[in-house]
Design an enzyme around this catalytic site. Structure first.
Site, mmCIF file in Angstrom:
data_model
loop_
_atom_site.group_PDB
_atom_site.id
_atom_site.type_symbol
_atom_site.label_atom_id
_atom_site.label_comp_id
_atom_site.label_asym_id
_atom_site.label_seq_id
_atom_site.Cartn_x
_atom_site.Cartn_y
_atom_site.Cartn_z
ATOM 1 N N ALA B 325 0.235 -5.119 -30.454
ATOM 2 C CA ALA B 325 0.887 -6.255 -31.111
ATOM 3 C C ALA B 325 0.659 -6.072 -32.589
ATOM 4 O O ALA B 325 -0.245 -6.652 -33.168
ATOM 5 C CB ALA B 325 0.295 -7.568 -30.606
ATOM 6 N N ALA B 326 1.469 -5.215 -33.189
ATOM 7 C CA ALA B 326 1.083 -4.616 -34.466
ATOM 8 C C ALA B 326 1.491 -5.408 -35.689
ATOM 9 O O ALA B 326 0.855 -5.283 -36.710
ATOM 10 C CB ALA B 326 1.678 -3.218 -34.562
ATOM 11 N N PRO B 328 1.907 -8.029 -38.668
ATOM 12 C CA PRO B 328 2.656 -7.375 -39.733
ATOM 13 C C PRO B 328 2.105 -6.032 -40.178
ATOM 14 O O PRO B 328 2.583 -5.468 -41.130
ATOM 15 C CB PRO B 328 2.545 -8.386 -40.875
ATOM 16 C CG PRO B 328 1.240 -9.020 -40.669
ATOM 17 C CD PRO B 328 1.011 -9.066 -39.193
ATOM 18 N N GLY B 329 1.085 -5.546 -39.491
ATOM 19 C CA GLY B 329 0.700 -4.170 -39.764
ATOM 20 C C GLY B 329 -0.613 -3.999 -40.483
ATOM 21 O O GLY B 329 -0.969 -2.888 -40.839
ATOM 22 N N GLY B 330 -1.366 -5.069 -40.668
ATOM 23 C CA GLY B 330 -2.636 -4.929 -41.373
ATOM 24 C C GLY B 330 -3.605 -4.063 -40.600
ATOM 25 O O GLY B 330 -4.269 -3.177 -41.142
ATOM 26 N N GLU B 349 5.732 -3.812 -31.383
ATOM 27 C CA GLU B 349 5.886 -5.222 -31.720
ATOM 28 C C GLU B 349 7.066 -5.768 -30.955
ATOM 29 O O GLU B 349 8.133 -5.175 -30.932
ATOM 30 C CB GLU B 349 6.107 -5.383 -33.224
ATOM 31 C CG GLU B 349 6.459 -6.779 -33.652
ATOM 32 C CD GLU B 349 5.436 -7.818 -33.209
ATOM 33 O OE1 GLU B 349 4.241 -7.527 -33.247
ATOM 34 O OE2 GLU B 349 5.858 -8.928 -32.823
ATOM 35 N N ASP B 376 8.192 -5.182 -25.046
ATOM 36 C CA ASP B 376 7.234 -6.159 -24.551
ATOM 37 C C ASP B 376 5.975 -5.387 -24.154
ATOM 38 O O ASP B 376 6.061 -4.368 -23.497
ATOM 39 C CB ASP B 376 7.844 -6.872 -23.330
ATOM 40 C CG ASP B 376 6.959 -7.974 -22.792
ATOM 41 O OD1 ASP B 376 5.743 -7.969 -23.083
ATOM 42 O OD2 ASP B 376 7.466 -8.842 -22.090
ATOM 43 N N ASP B 395 -4.525 -7.028 -30.018
ATOM 44 C CA ASP B 395 -4.814 -8.261 -30.743
ATOM 45 C C ASP B 395 -3.852 -9.290 -30.196
ATOM 46 O O ASP B 395 -2.761 -9.498 -30.701
ATOM 47 C CB ASP B 395 -4.596 -8.036 -32.236
ATOM 48 C CG ASP B 395 -5.009 -9.250 -33.041
ATOM 49 O OD1 ASP B 395 -4.341 -9.547 -34.028
ATOM 50 O OD2 ASP B 395 -5.995 -9.903 -32.662
ATOM 51 N N CYS B 452 -7.460 -14.618 -32.149
ATOM 52 C CA CYS B 452 -7.896 -15.504 -33.217
ATOM 53 C C CYS B 452 -8.026 -16.915 -32.662
ATOM 54 O O CYS B 452 -7.602 -17.879 -33.282
ATOM 55 C CB CYS B 452 -6.919 -15.475 -34.374
ATOM 56 S SG CYS B 452 -5.257 -15.855 -33.895
#
Lengths: 198, 625
Positions: B325-326, B328-330, B349, B376, B395, B452
């Site tokens: 689940a990449a 925005p790429g941080g 994504e 998915d 994540d 999170c």
């Protein structure tokens, strides 16, 4: 200088072409969203564009050993066309991207430019890392005009700091202070402002 | 007689600043005398008293004539004293007689003490003041005693009143503090007849109205934290966490970047001792997300908690990594930086609009070893294959209860059903992640799961589920700060190795609420599992997927023939055919899938039948031969 500039360019260009591996020249006609190598006309266009920025260093770009991919030995880079965008990507990545279906593949390696509907090729800002390492002519800007360039304005003579020696250096000296010295093509500000169009 | 008596008492007291001068001695002595008289002459005393009273009234009249000023005072003091008089009258019925006698006796001495009038007046005033102060003090003491010794929970009527009025915030805050105090020393400070539960109920309601949460969320927090910590947590959520950025080690070093940014006017510091690439920004004169350095890809704006799962993952060079689940790429760019652009990363994504920011960030930071795809997460095992990569970072999409400081809507919009939905999705995703990893990889075989969120249902429960369903085990994350995860919570009992997971809180670590767990895949086999509740819920919701997956597992096995998966599998070679036959039968029945126990029973019977059949044929062939 004494020779016709255009012919030297072409000759250098052909010389550069010879350095590329033949595997890049597949003859495929259809232009769909397939992820495929570039065909002859396309390769022609891409290399011409790249050459105008990098000159002889084009062979560095093409022959660069790549450390990507899980294989221990470095592979080579190649160009692929996908959804009208040209990607500069390591071979080992390409091999492993084949099992991702076309419509689900978004990007691989580095995108260096796009083809327009009319068939012209334009470089995009993502190619900067690649080009900057190999560019022939560089221009240094004064700090004040740096931000101005990032907003998309052309560089005026007053903002030039240094410039590498080249054909147009003499001409630049003749320009008056507010003449356009460097045309603005693209800048890294586009990462912020124009993400959608990248 | 009563009104007359009233007047008399008033009159006597008023006009007797003088008599009161002989402070109460006289009154007392006269009282005594009088009492003696009364006792002696019971019969005649009444008459005497009456006579004296009449006397008094006359005297009052004359006295009032002489002192006009005192009359003025009288009227005022009338009011003041009336209240006192009433009480005192009720309490002491003798006072009337006393004052009568006083007035009688004092009338004689009044003429003597004209000068002392004023003194007596002032003394009376002083005494009145003293009495009032005394009463006020007693009242104060009563009030304070109530607050300190006995904090009363508001009754139902009071609560209803409050509900009608606009919320009285200071009052609610005071009540919150009081309840915390009471609960900390419950035995001594509790109100009679109330239980701990009542206090907590009121506490919850107050927190909801003061901070703006819904009941569900506060209820969950109350179960997870002791009351003091809960206040700190909720307060911490009200404030934003500091902005952090991560140096892109592909292009620069932290020291150089810090110098450049300081020149631009950014006030920053290294993040912590556990990170060599993090910087925290206190304030900045230029927009920190729009500096030329940012655009050149020298750093990435990221919250401190997002560093943690990648640090736990610890990707090595030349590995194959999947980030499920990449966007925005941080984290993806951090992984690439740690790998120094070697190896290969699959950044996946699911949502198309977020793909653009992911690719832009990857290009901006100079990442070249990444393939971005749009699937998915649950389908990734089909695409990339089983046992294909070295490490996976998941994540997971979650309810976001740890990032309330960024998004206040979480306070009100999260409900039990949403948490369950998230947990369900996360369980499927983690199984897909585990299936993609190759247990026999030389350097890898790890899965990092992070959210999170602070909900146990999304964190420990999901890991527990994974531990049951696959052959994985928990390993230390490599993060030595943060609290270990829960091993038991309410009615749940988790595997004891769950203490190796880590939980982070805003009020403890000054970062968003976060959960990180690192799993190592021990083998590629899928163990047999007794049916358990979470599994069945998975089954009910996505049974077609399950049966398809079973089929797919069965088919390649059949084709390859080799038993890649260990002996723990139900799908042994002999059972392949059996698996095939029940599953189409199952598919024909619409949604009436038998439970796993029934399936295994059916298979046992068929196996027995097969064996008997084989024996019979063997015998037959044996006898024939």
């Amino acid at each position: 200088m004494p020779e016709n500039p255009k012919s030297t360019k072409l000759r250098n260009f052909v010389v550069a072409l010879r350095f590329c591996s033949t595997s890049l020249f597949f003859l495929r006609s259809s232009q769909s969203i397939k992820m495929r190598p570039l065909d002859e006309t396309e390769t022609d266009a891409v290399f011409r564009k790249l050459y105008s920025f990098t000159g002889h260093n084009l062979k560095n770009i093409v022959e660069n050993p790549s450390h990507e991919g899980p294989d221990p030995s470095p592979g080579r880079y190649c160009f692929r066309l996908h959804k009208n965008k040209v990607y500069y990507v390591s071979e080992s990545l390409v091999k492993r991207a084949t099992n991702i279906s076309r419509k689900n593949l978004a990007s691989l390696g580095t995108c260096i430019g796009k083809f327009t509907h009319g068939g012209n090729f334009h470089l995009t800002i993502q190619a900067l890392n690649l080009l900057a390492a190999n560019a022939k002519h560089k221009v240094w800007l004064k700090p004040t005009s740096e931000m101005s360039f990032l907003y998309g304005n052309h560089v005026l003579k007053g903002g030039l700091g240094r410039i590498t020696d080249s054909i147009s250096t003499q001409d630049c000296r003749k320009l008056d202070l507010n003449g356009i010295a460097v045309h603005h093509r693209t800048n890294i500000g586009e990462y912020l402002g124009m993400e959608d169009e990248l | 007689m009563a009104p007359a008596a009233l007047n008399k008492t008033k009159g006597s007291k008023l006009q007797k600043p003088p008599p009161k001068k002989k402070p109460k001695n006289d009154i007392f002595t006269e009282k005594h005398l009088k009492e003696d008289d009364i006792l002696d002459d019971s019969g005649s005393s009444d008459e005497e008293v009456e006579d004296q009273e009449e006397f008094d009234i006359d005297e009052q009249g004359s006295a009032s004539g002489s002192d006009i000023l005192s009359d003025g005072d009288d009227t005022f003091t009338d009011d003041f004293l009336q209240g006192n008089d009433d009480e005192e009258k009720v309490s002491s019925s003798d006072s009337g007689k006393d004052s009568g006698s006083d007035s009688g006796s004092d009338s004689d001495s009044r003429s003597d003490s004209d000068e002392s009038d004023i003194e007596k007046k002032s003394r009376a005033l002083d005494e009145r003041k003293a009495r009032e102060e005394k009463d006020a003090e007693e009242e104060m003491r009563l009030n304070i005693a109530e607050e300190h010794d006995e904090f009363r929970l508001p009754t139902k009527e009071e609560l209803e009143d409050e509900a009608h009025r606009p919320p009285d915030l200071p009052n609610i805050q005071r009540r919150i503090r009081e309840i915390v105090r009471v609960l900390s020393n419950f035995k001594d400070l509790k109100q009679e007849g109330t239980r701990r539960k009542d206090y907590i109920e009121q506490f919850k309601m107050d927190l909801c109205s003061y901070y703006g949460y819904n009941d569900f969320l506060i209820g969950v927090f109350v179960e997870m934290f002791p009351v003091n910590e809960l206040i700190e947590l909720v307060e911490a959520f009200e404030k934003p966490r500091p902005i952090c950025l991560r140096t892109n080690t592909l292009k620069t070093r932290r020291r150089d970047l810090a110098d450049v940014l300081l020149n631009r006017g950014v006030n920053l510091d290294p993040l912590s001792k556990w990170s060599k690439v993090g910087l925290v920004v206190y304030d900045s004169q230029v927009p920190i997300g729009a500096t030329p350095e940012y655009m050149a890809g020298f750093y990435m704006l990221q919250s401190a908690s997002s560093f943690l799962p990648v640090m736990a993952l610890a990707p090595q060079e030349k590995e194959r990594i999947v980030d499920m689940a990449a966007a925005p790429g941080g984290k993806t760019t951090y992984i690439a930086a740690l790998m120094k652009n070697s190896g290969i990363i699959y950044a996946n994504e699911m949502k198309v609009p977020r793909l653009k920011s992911l690719t832009a960030n990857l290009h901006r930071m100079g990442v070249t070893n990444t393939i971005v795809c749009n699937y998915d997460g649950r389908e990734l095992t089909k695409v990339l294959g089983h046992n294909a990569v070295d490490r996976v970072l998941l994540d997971a999409p979650c309810s976001g209860t740890g990032v309330i400081s960024k998004d206040e809507s979480v306070k009100t919009f999260k409900s039990f059903e949403e948490i369950q939905k998230c947990a369900h999705l996360q369980k499927q995703l983690i199984l897909a992640a585990i299936d993609m990893v190759d247990a026999s990889s030389k350097s890898g075989g790890y899965i990092v799961y992070s959210t999170c969120s602070m909900m146990v249902a999304e964190n420990e429960a999901v890991i527990n589920y994974a531990l049951k369903m696959r052959d994985v085990k928990l390993v230390p994350c490599g993060l030595d700060f943060g609290r270990p995860g829960f091993i038991r919570f309410r009615e749940h009992r988790f595997h004891p190795s769950l203490e190796k997971t880590r939980r982070f809180y805003p009020h403890v670590n000054n970062m968003d609420g976060f959960f990180v767990a690192k799993l190592k895949k021990m083998s590629n086999s899928i163990p047999t599992v007794a049916p358990s509740e979470p599994l069945e819920s998975v089954e009910q919701a996505s049974v077609p997927n399950e049966s398809n997956r079973e089929k797919k597992i069965a088919e390649p096995l059949k084709k390859t023939g080799a038993m890649k998966k260990g002996g723990g599998l139900i799908n042994g070679v002999s059972d392949n055919r059996n698996v095939e036959s029940p599953s189409p039968a199952e598919n024909r029945k619409k949604r009436k899938f038998p439970s796993r126990e029934e399936i295994s029973k059916v298979r046992e019977e068929k196996r027995r039948a097969l064996r008997e059949g084989k024996k019979k044929t063997a015998r037959k062939s044996g006898t024939k031969e």
